[in-house]
Design a protein around this motif. Sequence first.
Motif, PDB file in Angstrom:
ATOM      1  N   GLY A 199      10.025 -11.507   0.639  1.00  4.17           N
ATOM      2  CA  GLY A 199       9.891 -12.437  -0.463  1.00  4.17           C
ATOM      3  C   GLY A 199       8.449 -12.538  -0.894  1.00  4.17           C
ATOM      4  N   CYS A 200       8.205 -12.362  -2.168  1.00  7.62           N
ATOM      5  CA  CYS A 200       6.826 -12.364  -2.655  1.00  7.62           C
ATOM      6  C   CYS A 200       6.747 -12.966  -4.043  1.00  7.62           C
ATOM      7  N   PHE A 201       5.524 -13.316  -4.428  1.00  2.69           N
ATOM      8  CA  PHE A 201       5.194 -13.762  -5.773  1.00  2.69           C
ATOM      9  C   PHE A 201       4.327 -12.694  -6.438  1.00  2.69           C
ATOM     10  N   PRO A 202       4.354 -12.612  -7.777  1.00  4.94           N
ATOM     11  CA  PRO A 202       3.507 -11.625  -8.465  1.00  4.94           C
ATOM     12  C   PRO A 202       2.043 -12.044  -8.467  1.00  4.94           C
ATOM     13  N   ALA A 203       1.196 -11.104  -8.819  1.00  8.50           N
ATOM     14  CA  ALA A 203      -0.249 -11.329  -8.770  1.00  8.50           C
ATOM     15  C   ALA A 203      -0.709 -12.435  -9.701  1.00  8.50           C
ATOM     16  N   ASP A 204      -0.016 -12.613 -10.848  1.00  6.34           N
ATOM     17  CA  ASP A 204      -0.473 -13.596 -11.825  1.00  6.34           C
ATOM     18  C   ASP A 204       0.118 -14.982 -11.617  1.00  6.34           C
ATOM     19  N   ALA A 205       0.927 -15.164 -10.553  1.00  2.24           N
ATOM     20  CA  ALA A 205       1.452 -16.497 -10.243  1.00  2.24           C
ATOM     21  C   ALA A 205       0.286 -17.419  -9.874  1.00  2.24           C
ATOM     22  N   ARG A 206       0.420 -18.710 -10.172  1.00  2.00           N
ATOM     23  CA  ARG A 206      -0.679 -19.642  -9.943  1.00  2.00           C
ATOM     24  C   ARG A 206      -0.303 -20.711  -8.914  1.00  2.00           C
ATOM     25  N   VAL A 207      -1.290 -21.076  -8.099  1.00  2.12           N
ATOM     26  CA  VAL A 207      -1.144 -22.159  -7.134  1.00  2.12           C
ATOM     27  C   VAL A 207      -2.168 -23.235  -7.479  1.00  2.12           C
ATOM     28  N   LYS A 255       7.351  -4.478  -8.967  1.00  2.00           N
ATOM     29  CA  LYS A 255       8.733  -4.704  -8.554  1.00  2.00           C
ATOM     30  C   LYS A 255       9.472  -5.567  -9.571  1.00  2.00           C
ATOM     31  N   THR A 256      10.781  -5.667  -9.366  1.00  2.00           N
ATOM     32  CA  THR A 256      11.622  -6.553 -10.157  1.00  2.00           C
ATOM     33  C   THR A 256      11.600  -7.948  -9.530  1.00  2.00           C
ATOM     34  N   PHE A 257      11.304  -8.956 -10.339  1.00  2.00           N
ATOM     35  CA  PHE A 257      11.258 -10.341  -9.895  1.00  2.00           C
ATOM     36  C   PHE A 257      12.306 -11.159 -10.647  1.00  2.00           C
ATOM     37  N   TYR A 258      12.631 -12.324 -10.086  1.00  2.00           N
ATOM     38  CA  TYR A 258      13.477 -13.289 -10.772  1.00  2.00           C
ATOM     39  C   TYR A 258      12.593 -14.374 -11.358  1.00  2.00           C
ATOM     40  N   ASN A 259      12.693 -14.590 -12.662  1.00  2.00           N
ATOM     41  CA  ASN A 259      11.941 -15.619 -13.353  1.00  2.00           C
ATOM     42  C   ASN A 259      12.870 -16.802 -13.599  1.00  2.00           C
ATOM     43  N   ILE A 260      12.577 -17.930 -12.958  1.00  2.00           N
ATOM     44  CA  ILE A 260      13.429 -19.114 -13.017  1.00  2.00           C
ATOM     45  C   ILE A 260      12.743 -20.165 -13.879  1.00  2.00           C
ATOM     46  N   GLY A 261      13.366 -20.530 -15.007  1.00  2.00           N
ATOM     47  CA  GLY A 261      12.794 -21.497 -15.931  1.00  2.00           C
ATOM     48  C   GLY A 261      13.412 -22.875 -15.749  1.00  2.00           C
ATOM     49  N   THR A 262      12.648 -23.910 -16.056  1.00  2.00           N
ATOM     50  CA  THR A 262      13.125 -25.287 -15.898  1.00  2.00           C
ATOM     51  C   THR A 262      12.934 -26.076 -17.183  1.00  2.00           C
ATOM     52  N   ARG A 344      12.450  -9.716 -14.475  1.00  2.00           N
ATOM     53  CA  ARG A 344      11.273  -9.180 -15.149  1.00  2.00           C
ATOM     54  C   ARG A 344      10.513  -8.310 -14.168  1.00  2.00           C
ATOM     55  N   ARG A 345       9.811  -7.335 -14.705  1.00  2.00           N
ATOM     56  CA  ARG A 345       8.960  -6.464 -13.895  1.00  2.00           C
ATOM     57  C   ARG A 345       7.559  -7.053 -13.871  1.00  2.00           C
ATOM     58  N   SER A 346       6.977  -7.160 -12.689  1.00  2.00           N
ATOM     59  CA  SER A 346       5.623  -7.674 -12.559  1.00  2.00           C
ATOM     60  C   SER A 346       4.877  -6.887 -11.499  1.00  2.00           C
ATOM     61  N   SER A 347       3.568  -7.002 -11.532  1.00  2.00           N
ATOM     62  CA  SER A 347       2.716  -6.270 -10.602  1.00  2.00           C
ATOM     63  C   SER A 347       2.218  -7.196  -9.499  1.00  2.00           C
ATOM     64  N   GLY A 348       2.023  -6.606  -8.327  1.00  2.50           N
ATOM     65  CA  GLY A 348       1.502  -7.332  -7.180  1.00  2.50           C
ATOM     66  C   GLY A 348       2.601  -7.995  -6.374  1.00  2.50           C
ATOM     67  N   LEU A 349       2.454  -7.974  -5.066  1.00  3.74           N
ATOM     68  CA  LEU A 349       3.386  -8.646  -4.161  1.00  3.74           C
ATOM     69  C   LEU A 349       2.559  -9.468  -3.178  1.00  3.74           C
ATOM     70  N   TYR A 350       2.722 -10.792  -3.239  1.00  3.03           N
ATOM     71  CA  TYR A 350       1.926 -11.679  -2.390  1.00  3.03           C
ATOM     72  C   TYR A 350       2.845 -12.716  -1.745  1.00  3.03           C
ATOM     73  N   ALA A 351       2.763 -12.835  -0.418  1.00  2.21           N
ATOM     74  CA  ALA A 351       3.566 -13.801   0.319  1.00  2.21           C
ATOM     75  C   ALA A 351       2.663 -14.620   1.235  1.00  2.21           C
ATOM     76  N   PRO A 352       2.024 -15.675   0.711  1.00  2.00           N
ATOM     77  CA  PRO A 352       1.136 -16.481   1.548  1.00  2.00           C
ATOM     78  C   PRO A 352       1.906 -17.349   2.537  1.00  2.00           C
ATOM     79  N   LEU A 353       1.342 -17.537   3.703  1.00  2.00           N
ATOM     80  CA  LEU A 353       1.901 -18.424   4.722  1.00  2.00           C
ATOM     81  C   LEU A 353       1.023 -19.663   4.805  1.00  2.00           C
TER      82      LEU A 353
END
Length: 429
Positions: A199-207, A255-262, A344-353
Amino acid sequence: MRISFHLLTASLCALVLLLAPASEGCGPGRGYGKRRLPKKLIPLSYKQFSPNVAEKTLGASGRPEGKITRNSERFKELTPNYNTDIIFKDEEDTGADRLMTQRCKDKLNSLAISVMNMWPGVKLRVTEGWDEDGHHSEDSLHYEGRAVDITTSDRDRNKYAMLARLAVEAGFDWVYYESKAHIHCSVKSEHSVAAKTGGCFPADARVTLEGGATKQMRDLLPGDRVLASSTTDGHGPLLYSSVLSFLDRQPNATKTFYNIGTDAGLNITLTAAHLIFVSDCSGWWEETAEETFLSSPWGSRLSWGAGLRTVFASEVQPGQCVLTSAGESRSQARLSAVTFVEERRSSGLYAPLTQHGSIVVNGVLASCYAAVDSHHLSHWVLTPLRFLYSLIGPSGVQDDGLHWYPWLLHKLGKMLLDAGHFHPWGIEQ
């Protein structure tokens, strides 16, 4: 105090037991001890296939997903391969043989290098790639750009048995020494391998960092304090939790990601097997004031807490609710309805603990864990790793790739847990 001491001792012992095989080089990083000897390559026999299961089963390339035509929506899943180290027969003169999924392209390019290393002056040759003319059986993976038939450029059939072995080593999910004239190779679908990295987030995801600033996932470092849930079940208010390490970090992967909108205007993007907190909130949404927040650990949890759980991102449906950050400090949590789920296709795979096992990404709360359907189990088995980092501090500079600890846990989990606990696509790993 005695109980805490025994818990720490048990965790440390578990860590030592798990660390022992990794120190022998089982993990993806550098190991210790003797240097491994070069692997002896054994050619495939005529009519042999590897792995020794049927092509369209979970253990190989998986089930067909339907033909792709030039007019279909899925045609965009195919990408042309212009690698000059590969000869494409292209007898139709349409360029069809060059079209394939990204996974098939990656494996084919890797094989091309192996062929040139094995036989200097010889190139890989593709005789059949994507088929749009109906030349194969009804459910052939050639129709999806997931299969290729290959030879060497010199068409020396004495090389084909070893070519098949090289294809296996290059990472094709199924290789078949099908005829004296060619080798057949195929791969899993892009959807089925979406869970392969866990399980990962793309590179442009923000925290959200302590203090209110935001940072892209690509820039996140161990030691940063990010917004997360104060409790392991997601019920409590939000707080700032230390990033201890990355369970997976692949900056160059796509990779292929799932984009969940609210309905709060916040979208979270994560891989199919990543766990996210959800609630079946239709009844709650109608009966509870829209602006009800979680502002204390206990004050409002009973109004909705019974329905909160974690599910795989690929299982989230519009109409369910996810937890989003709210309030001036963004430290309050509220339920927001899911309005759409798209790929959606996005770049980067990041899984912070994080220390608390959760993280708010793009304003939406998610688990730090993936692949196995239990957030609580994942959090528990990672206790030794969190304890280690509590002693030595965050991991600091980390090599790219999968962390050895979850890699080992996944191997053990597949031996000890029922397949039903794994993501339905991830179990193909």
